[in-house]
Write a protein that holds these residues in place. Structure first.
Motif, PDB file in Angstrom:
ATOM      1  N   LEU A 143      42.736  55.931  39.022  1.00  0.00           N
ATOM      2  CA  LEU A 143      41.103  56.289  39.407  1.00  0.00           C
ATOM      3  C   LEU A 143      40.547  54.979  39.163  1.00  0.00           C
ATOM      4  CD1 LEU A 143      39.204  57.549  41.107  1.00  0.00           C
ATOM      5  CD2 LEU A 143      38.415  58.867  39.138  1.00  0.00           C
ATOM      6  N   PRO A 144      40.368  54.536  38.010  1.00  0.00           N
ATOM      7  CA  PRO A 144      39.671  53.208  37.537  1.00  0.00           C
ATOM      8  C   PRO A 144      40.157  52.022  37.920  1.00  0.00           C
ATOM      9  CG  PRO A 144      39.867  54.815  35.570  1.00  0.00           C
ATOM     10  CD  PRO A 144      40.648  55.347  36.615  1.00  0.00           C
ATOM     11  N   GLY A 145      41.471  51.879  38.077  1.00  0.00           N
ATOM     12  CA  GLY A 145      42.251  50.907  38.526  1.00  0.00           C
ATOM     13  C   GLY A 145      41.971  50.729  39.938  1.00  0.00           C
ATOM     14  N   ILE A 146      41.882  51.669  40.836  1.00  0.00           N
ATOM     15  CA  ILE A 146      41.600  51.519  42.134  1.00  0.00           C
ATOM     16  C   ILE A 146      40.094  51.046  42.299  1.00  0.00           C
ATOM     17  CG2 ILE A 146      41.165  52.938  44.307  1.00  0.00           C
ATOM     18  CD1 ILE A 146      43.727  54.762  43.370  1.00  0.00           C
ATOM     19  N   VAL A 147      39.130  51.649  41.628  1.00  0.00           N
ATOM     20  CA  VAL A 147      37.778  51.146  41.803  1.00  0.00           C
ATOM     21  C   VAL A 147      37.665  49.766  41.364  1.00  0.00           C
ATOM     22  CG1 VAL A 147      35.653  51.688  40.720  1.00  0.00           C
ATOM     23  CG2 VAL A 147      36.834  53.546  41.165  1.00  0.00           C
ATOM     24  N   LEU A 148      38.235  49.326  40.303  1.00  0.00           N
ATOM     25  CA  LEU A 148      38.203  47.851  39.854  1.00  0.00           C
ATOM     26  C   LEU A 148      38.849  47.005  40.675  1.00  0.00           C
ATOM     27  CD1 LEU A 148      37.019  45.873  37.503  1.00  0.00           C
ATOM     28  CD2 LEU A 148      39.079  46.318  36.233  1.00  0.00           C
ATOM     29  N   GLY A 149      39.939  47.375  41.262  1.00  0.00           N
ATOM     30  CA  GLY A 149      40.871  46.581  42.027  1.00  0.00           C
ATOM     31  C   GLY A 149      40.238  46.550  43.348  1.00  0.00           C
ATOM     32  N   SER A 150      39.442  47.345  44.061  1.00  0.00           N
ATOM     33  CA  SER A 150      38.789  47.399  45.372  1.00  0.00           C
ATOM     34  C   SER A 150      37.589  46.475  45.197  1.00  0.00           C
ATOM     35  CB  SER A 150      38.349  48.765  45.726  1.00  0.00           C
ATOM     36  OG  SER A 150      39.538  49.489  45.944  1.00  0.00           O
ATOM     37  N   SER A 187      37.144  44.100  42.934  1.00  0.00           N
ATOM     38  CA  SER A 187      37.842  42.648  42.706  1.00  0.00           C
ATOM     39  C   SER A 187      38.242  42.207  44.016  1.00  0.00           C
ATOM     40  CB  SER A 187      38.913  42.632  41.598  1.00  0.00           C
ATOM     41  OG  SER A 187      38.322  43.051  40.416  1.00  0.00           O
ATOM     42  N   ALA A 188      38.771  42.821  44.693  1.00  0.00           N
ATOM     43  CA  ALA A 188      39.449  42.219  45.952  1.00  0.00           C
ATOM     44  C   ALA A 188      38.078  41.887  46.805  1.00  0.00           C
ATOM     45  CB  ALA A 188      40.303  43.262  46.632  1.00  0.00           C
ATOM     46  N   TRP A 189      37.370  42.783  46.687  1.00  0.00           N
ATOM     47  CA  TRP A 189      35.930  42.470  47.691  1.00  0.00           C
ATOM     48  C   TRP A 189      35.244  41.030  47.317  1.00  0.00           C
ATOM     49  CZ3 TRP A 189      30.697  42.735  45.965  1.00  0.00           C
ATOM     50  CH2 TRP A 189      29.730  42.572  47.133  1.00  0.00           C
ATOM     51  N   LEU A 190      35.168  41.006  45.845  1.00  0.00           N
ATOM     52  CA  LEU A 190      34.533  39.658  45.232  1.00  0.00           C
ATOM     53  C   LEU A 190      35.177  38.404  45.089  1.00  0.00           C
ATOM     54  CD1 LEU A 190      32.040  39.193  43.770  1.00  0.00           C
ATOM     55  CD2 LEU A 190      32.985  39.603  41.701  1.00  0.00           C
ATOM     56  N   PHE A 191      36.752  38.448  45.305  1.00  0.00           N
ATOM     57  CA  PHE A 191      37.528  37.340  45.022  1.00  0.00           C
ATOM     58  C   PHE A 191      38.749  37.589  46.011  1.00  0.00           C
ATOM     59  CE2 PHE A 191      35.812  38.010  40.584  1.00  0.00           C
ATOM     60  CZ  PHE A 191      35.538  36.835  40.736  1.00  0.00           C
ATOM     61  N   PRO A 192      38.713  36.731  47.395  1.00  0.00           N
ATOM     62  CA  PRO A 192      39.583  36.865  48.347  1.00  0.00           C
ATOM     63  C   PRO A 192      41.196  36.601  47.720  1.00  0.00           C
ATOM     64  CG  PRO A 192      37.792  35.298  49.050  1.00  0.00           C
ATOM     65  CD  PRO A 192      37.743  35.684  47.587  1.00  0.00           C
ATOM     66  N   GLY A 193      41.171  35.859  46.997  1.00  0.00           N
ATOM     67  CA  GLY A 193      42.745  35.771  46.162  1.00  0.00           C
ATOM     68  C   GLY A 193      43.365  36.952  45.640  1.00  0.00           C
ATOM     69  N   ILE A 194      42.365  37.694  45.129  1.00  0.00           N
ATOM     70  CA  ILE A 194      42.788  39.243  44.709  1.00  0.00           C
ATOM     71  C   ILE A 194      43.119  40.073  45.899  1.00  0.00           C
ATOM     72  CG2 ILE A 194      42.322  41.401  43.487  1.00  0.00           C
ATOM     73  CD1 ILE A 194      40.746  39.470  41.374  1.00  0.00           C
ATOM     74  N   ALA A 195      42.429  40.006  46.870  1.00  0.00           N
ATOM     75  CA  ALA A 195      42.677  40.780  48.048  1.00  0.00           C
ATOM     76  C   ALA A 195      43.835  40.437  48.647  1.00  0.00           C
ATOM     77  CB  ALA A 195      41.639  40.563  49.367  1.00  0.00           C
ATOM     78  N   GLY A 226      50.842  47.499  41.724  1.00  0.00           N
ATOM     79  CA  GLY A 226      50.756  47.192  40.625  1.00  0.00           C
ATOM     80  C   GLY A 226      49.506  46.494  40.161  1.00  0.00           C
ATOM     81  N   GLY A 227      48.894  46.069  41.016  1.00  0.00           N
ATOM     82  CA  GLY A 227      47.569  45.296  40.712  1.00  0.00           C
ATOM     83  C   GLY A 227      46.459  46.354  40.319  1.00  0.00           C
TER      84      GLY A 227
END
Length: 167
Positions: free
Chosen positions: A18-25, A27-35, A46-47
């Motif tokens: 749950l926290p990983g999905i929140v943080l990953g989402s 981070s993906a919104w903020l940084f296109p490379g992570i998206a 994995g991410g």
């Protein structure tokens, strides 16, 4: 894959996924490379798992320490936790939910750090990657040493219980 999924506990779902999905989402919104990394299912799982582990460790190493130092959180002796958890079946669940809130707070701290550091990360470009890897290595090393301390405390408590039973 189904065998792996069957081994995932409720604790893992609350405190890593749950926290990983929140943080990953976020981070993906903020940084296109992570998206881009999270675009495929394996990268997303994995991410988000790694993001959840990092959030959990930030919560454990920093958020918890702030709570203890401000007096908002009070630590009980570990031996007491072990003894009471044998009699109170709800204690483990309550502790898991408490850890979930600590981990979600760690996620929020990391999201604030991402926002605050976004200009510096943009300026550093590819140079930010070695710094992030070094920070991750230090965080995981500190987490490992803290976990080893917890294992040692649990062994010590159990050895004490065994000594009590022999008397």
């Amino acid at each position: 894959m189904s065998e792996l999924l069957s081994k995932i506990s409720a604790y893992d779902l609350l405190n890593i996924a749950l926290p990983g999905i929140v943080l990953g989402s976020f981070s993906a919104w903020l940084f296109p490379g992570i998206a881009a990394m999270l675009d495929n299912p394996l990268g997303a799982v994995g991410g988000c798992y790694i993001a959840g582990v990092v959030a959990s460790r930030v919560g454990s190493l920093f958020v918890e320490r702030v709570g203890l130092r401000t007096g908002m959180v009070r630590r009980r002796p570990y031996a007491s936790y072990i003894k009471v958890s044998r009699r109170d079946s709800k204690l483990e669940g309550l502790s898991a939910v408490s850890n979930m809130y600590r981990t979600l707070t760690g996620s929020a701290v990391l999201m604030l750090a991402e926002v605050a550091l976004r200009p510096a990360i943009a300026t550093l470009g590819d140079g930010a990657l070695p710094l992030c890897c070094a920070a991750l290595a230090l965080l995981l090393y500190a987490s490992w040493t803290k976990q080893e301390h917890c294992v040692s405390k649990r062994i010590k408590v159990q050895e004490g219980d065994l000594a009590d039973e022999q008397d």
